[in-house]
Design an enzyme around this catalytic site. Sequence first.
Site, PDB file in Angstrom:
ATOM      1  N   SER A 264       6.752  10.289   3.217  1.00 24.17           N
ATOM      2  CA  SER A 264       5.634  10.427   2.289  1.00 24.17           C
ATOM      3  C   SER A 264       5.044  11.822   2.346  1.00 24.17           C
ATOM      4  O   SER A 264       4.345  12.232   1.428  1.00 24.17           O
ATOM      5  CB  SER A 264       4.568   9.378   2.584  1.00 24.17           C
ATOM      6  OG  SER A 264       4.253   9.381   3.941  1.00 24.17           O
TER       7      SER A 264
ATOM      8  N   HIS B  44      11.399   9.297  -2.286  1.00 26.45           N
ATOM      9  CA  HIS B  44      10.126   8.727  -1.837  1.00 26.45           C
ATOM     10  C   HIS B  44       9.846   7.437  -2.608  1.00 26.45           C
ATOM     11  O   HIS B  44       9.470   7.471  -3.783  1.00 26.45           O
ATOM     12  CB  HIS B  44       9.006   9.755  -2.037  1.00 26.45           C
ATOM     13  CG  HIS B  44       7.674   9.290  -1.552  1.00 26.45           C
ATOM     14  ND1 HIS B  44       6.495   9.754  -2.050  1.00 26.45           N
ATOM     15  CD2 HIS B  44       7.339   8.380  -0.605  1.00 26.45           C
ATOM     16  CE1 HIS B  44       5.484   9.156  -1.441  1.00 26.45           C
ATOM     17  NE2 HIS B  44       5.973   8.308  -0.557  1.00 26.45           N
TER      18      HIS B  44
ATOM     19  N   GLU C  91       9.952   9.229  -6.202  1.00 28.38           N
ATOM     20  CA  GLU C  91       9.884  10.688  -6.325  1.00 28.38           C
ATOM     21  C   GLU C  91      11.181  11.241  -5.737  1.00 28.38           C
ATOM     22  O   GLU C  91      11.490  10.969  -4.574  1.00 28.38           O
ATOM     23  CB  GLU C  91       8.681  11.248  -5.551  1.00 28.38           C
ATOM     24  CG  GLU C  91       7.340  11.000  -6.221  1.00 28.38           C
ATOM     25  CD  GLU C  91       6.159  11.607  -5.452  1.00 28.38           C
ATOM     26  OE1 GLU C  91       5.247  12.148  -6.087  1.00 28.38           O
ATOM     27  OE2 GLU C  91       6.141  11.514  -4.207  1.00 28.38           O
TER      28      GLU C  91
ATOM     29  N   ASN D  81       0.948  11.547  -3.485  1.00 29.37           N
ATOM     30  CA  ASN D  81      -0.038  11.543  -2.405  1.00 29.37           C
ATOM     31  C   ASN D  81      -1.062  12.671  -2.540  1.00 29.37           C
ATOM     32  O   ASN D  81      -2.147  12.588  -1.965  1.00 29.37           O
ATOM     33  CB  ASN D  81       0.656  11.571  -1.043  1.00 29.37           C
ATOM     34  CG  ASN D  81       1.289  10.213  -0.755  1.00 29.37           C
ATOM     35  OD1 ASN D  81       0.796   9.191  -1.224  1.00 29.37           O
ATOM     36  ND2 ASN D  81       2.387  10.207  -0.029  1.00 29.37           N
TER      37      ASN D  81
HETATM   38  N1  CAA Z   1       8.770  -8.587  -2.571  1.00 30.79           N
HETATM   39  C1  CAA Z   1       8.163  -8.458  -1.404  1.00 30.79           C
HETATM   40  N2  CAA Z   1       6.834  -8.434  -1.244  1.00 30.79           N
HETATM   41  C2  CAA Z   1       6.063  -8.510  -2.345  1.00 30.79           C
HETATM   42  C3  CAA Z   1       6.615  -8.642  -3.597  1.00 30.79           C
HETATM   43  C4  CAA Z   1       8.034  -8.678  -3.693  1.00 30.79           C
HETATM   44  N3  CAA Z   1       8.639  -8.805  -4.828  1.00 30.79           N
HETATM   45  N4  CAA Z   1       5.613  -8.697  -4.513  1.00 30.79           N
HETATM   46  C5  CAA Z   1       4.462  -8.609  -3.843  1.00 30.79           C
HETATM   47  N5  CAA Z   1       4.710  -8.501  -2.535  1.00 30.79           N
HETATM   48  C6  CAA Z   1       3.750  -8.506  -1.463  1.00 30.79           C
HETATM   49  C7  CAA Z   1       2.582  -7.576  -1.522  1.00 30.79           C
HETATM   50  O1  CAA Z   1       2.855  -6.387  -0.839  1.00 30.79           O
HETATM   51  C8  CAA Z   1       1.522  -8.395  -0.739  1.00 30.79           C
HETATM   52  O2  CAA Z   1       1.741  -8.248   0.675  1.00 30.79           O
HETATM   53  P1  CAA Z   1       1.080  -9.209   1.810  1.00 30.79           P
HETATM   54  O3  CAA Z   1       1.786 -10.524   1.770  1.00 30.79           O
HETATM   55  O4  CAA Z   1       1.343  -8.463   3.080  1.00 30.79           O
HETATM   56  O5  CAA Z   1      -0.370  -9.363   1.474  1.00 30.79           O
HETATM   57  C9  CAA Z   1       1.834  -9.799  -1.064  1.00 30.79           C
HETATM   58  O6  CAA Z   1       3.169  -9.791  -1.559  1.00 30.79           O
HETATM   59  C10 CAA Z   1       0.895 -10.489  -1.957  1.00 30.79           C
HETATM   60  O7  CAA Z   1       0.929 -10.015  -3.210  1.00 30.79           O
HETATM   61  P2  CAA Z   1      -0.079 -10.745  -4.223  1.00 30.79           P
HETATM   62  O8  CAA Z   1       0.664 -11.822  -4.906  1.00 30.79           O
HETATM   63  O9  CAA Z   1      -1.329 -11.118  -3.493  1.00 30.79           O
HETATM   64  O10 CAA Z   1      -0.526  -9.645  -5.236  1.00 30.79           O
HETATM   65  P3  CAA Z   1       0.262  -9.085  -6.505  1.00 30.79           P
HETATM   66  O11 CAA Z   1       1.679  -9.467  -6.471  1.00 30.79           O
HETATM   67  O12 CAA Z   1      -0.545  -9.413  -7.698  1.00 30.79           O
HETATM   68  O13 CAA Z   1       0.165  -7.515  -6.297  1.00 30.79           O
HETATM   69  C11 CAA Z   1       0.569  -5.447  -5.290  1.00 30.79           C
HETATM   70  C12 CAA Z   1       0.339  -6.941  -5.060  1.00 30.79           C
HETATM   71  C13 CAA Z   1       1.936  -5.219  -5.897  1.00 30.79           C
HETATM   72  C14 CAA Z   1       0.517  -4.851  -3.888  1.00 30.79           C
HETATM   73  C15 CAA Z   1      -0.520  -4.838  -6.269  1.00 30.79           C
HETATM   74  O14 CAA Z   1      -1.804  -5.141  -5.811  1.00 30.79           O
HETATM   75  C16 CAA Z   1      -0.395  -3.338  -6.387  1.00 30.79           C
HETATM   76  O15 CAA Z   1       0.378  -2.823  -7.183  1.00 30.79           O
HETATM   77  N6  CAA Z   1      -1.205  -2.585  -5.611  1.00 30.79           N
HETATM   78  C17 CAA Z   1      -1.112  -1.121  -5.559  1.00 30.79           C
HETATM   79  C18 CAA Z   1       0.005  -0.747  -4.611  1.00 30.79           C
HETATM   80  C19 CAA Z   1       0.168   0.737  -4.512  1.00 30.79           C
HETATM   81  O16 CAA Z   1      -0.549   1.544  -5.076  1.00 30.79           O
HETATM   82  N7  CAA Z   1       1.170   1.129  -3.724  1.00 30.79           N
HETATM   83  C20 CAA Z   1       1.394   2.518  -3.433  1.00 30.79           C
HETATM   84  C21 CAA Z   1       0.904   2.772  -2.074  1.00 30.79           C
HETATM   85  S1  CAA Z   1       1.034   4.470  -1.693  1.00 30.79           S
HETATM   86  C22 CAA Z   1       2.600   4.650  -1.162  1.00 30.79           C
HETATM   87  O17 CAA Z   1       3.392   3.740  -1.009  1.00 30.79           O
HETATM   88  C23 CAA Z   1       2.995   6.048  -0.934  1.00 30.79           C
HETATM   89  C24 CAA Z   1       2.992   6.453   0.449  1.00 30.79           C
HETATM   90  O18 CAA Z   1       3.638   7.463   0.706  1.00 30.79           O
HETATM   91  C25 CAA Z   1       2.238   5.746   1.501  1.00 30.79           C
END
Ligand code: CAA
Length: 287
Positions: free
Chosen positions: A117, A138, A150, A188
């Site tokens: 990242s 990324h 990315e 980021n």
């Molecule tokens: N496979 C595996 N895990 C999945 C999944 C899939 N297909 N779909 C969702 N999940 C996971 C989520 O990560 C979440 O994890 P936990 O169980 O640990 O809580 C869980 O399933 C529950 O998901 P929900 O059903 O509650 O929520 P959702 O599906 O409506 O959305 C989300 C979850 C996709 C995380 C959404 O809230 C979202 O898009 N959030 C923003 C995420 C974001 O911005 N990510 C970028 C982070 S920055 C980064 O990654 C860059 C870096 O360099 C650090």
Amino acid sequence: MSTRISVIGMGTMGVGIAQILIASGYEVMWLGHNKNSVEAGLAGIDASLHKAVKKGMMTEQKMTDAKGMLSTTTEYKDIEGSEAIIEAVKESVDVKIDVLRSADRHRGHSVIATNTSSISITRLSEALEDKGAFLGMHFFNPAPVMKLVELVVTEHTSEEAEGRARSIANACGKTAVRVNDYPGFIANNILIPMLYEAAILLERNVAEKEGIDTIARLGLNHPMGPFELADFIGLDVCKEMADSIYDATKDERFKTPDSIKGMVAAGKLGRKTGEGFYIYKEGRQGA
Ligand code: CAA
């Protein structure tokens, strides 16, 4: 016969990347550090695949087929003959250089990519004999859901390596955007100042954290508010990314606010430790 890709690393990102590759029809040779990491990795991918089925992203049959595409190993020689090698080990220059050097000995003609990242791709490329075959891929967390990769290129990255990495990302349903190597790349550089600005506004008591999160969700249409997202990413990970960008740029926007520094020092890292900005019970936001 399907194309084989090797993935190195069995943490959150390694699990996610291996999952999207097998779900997209690639054979994956998945390399872990030792027997324990392989066991943890397999448990992680199993849980993540079940999550994808539960969310209607794949059928039970597709999950079974995908699992059949996965092999695991702890031996670098087993990655030979891959179309690409994707390294996703922990975010440490020394560890990554070590792993990339070992992988390079068995690279053959494959493209080699690092999922980082914020570590300089140019710096990591020093580990490789042929810098032209190397670039950053990324992925974002959760990798099975997030649509972006990315593609971070150095001045040495060949067009062929970039093209092959792009094809793999596209075959996995991701949009790949080319970015020149730069501290923190693009996403980021946008994300961290936003998260830190939210923390500063909270320190100044301009609104409550729940209010700030609601404003970002409903006013900006973000899927998560900044504090929910920071807890999701991990406050230690946010700080490490920011420190790495700050060290390279001395840009004040990447100085970690005191409130986040305090939480990291206290081990309140977000969801993974059960407490960050919020308190979590069984993965759900609590009072
Ligand atoms: N496979 C595996 N895990 C999945 C999944 C899939 N297909 N779909 C969702 N999940 C996971 C989520 O990560 C979440 O994890 P936990 O169980 O640990 O809580 C869980 O399933 C529950 O998901 P929900 O059903 O509650 O929520 P959702 O599906 O409506 O959305 C989300 C979850 C996709 C995380 C959404 O809230 C979202 O898009 N959030 C923003 C995420 C974001 O911005 N990510 C970028 C982070 S920055 C980064 O990654 C860059 C870096 O360099 C650090």
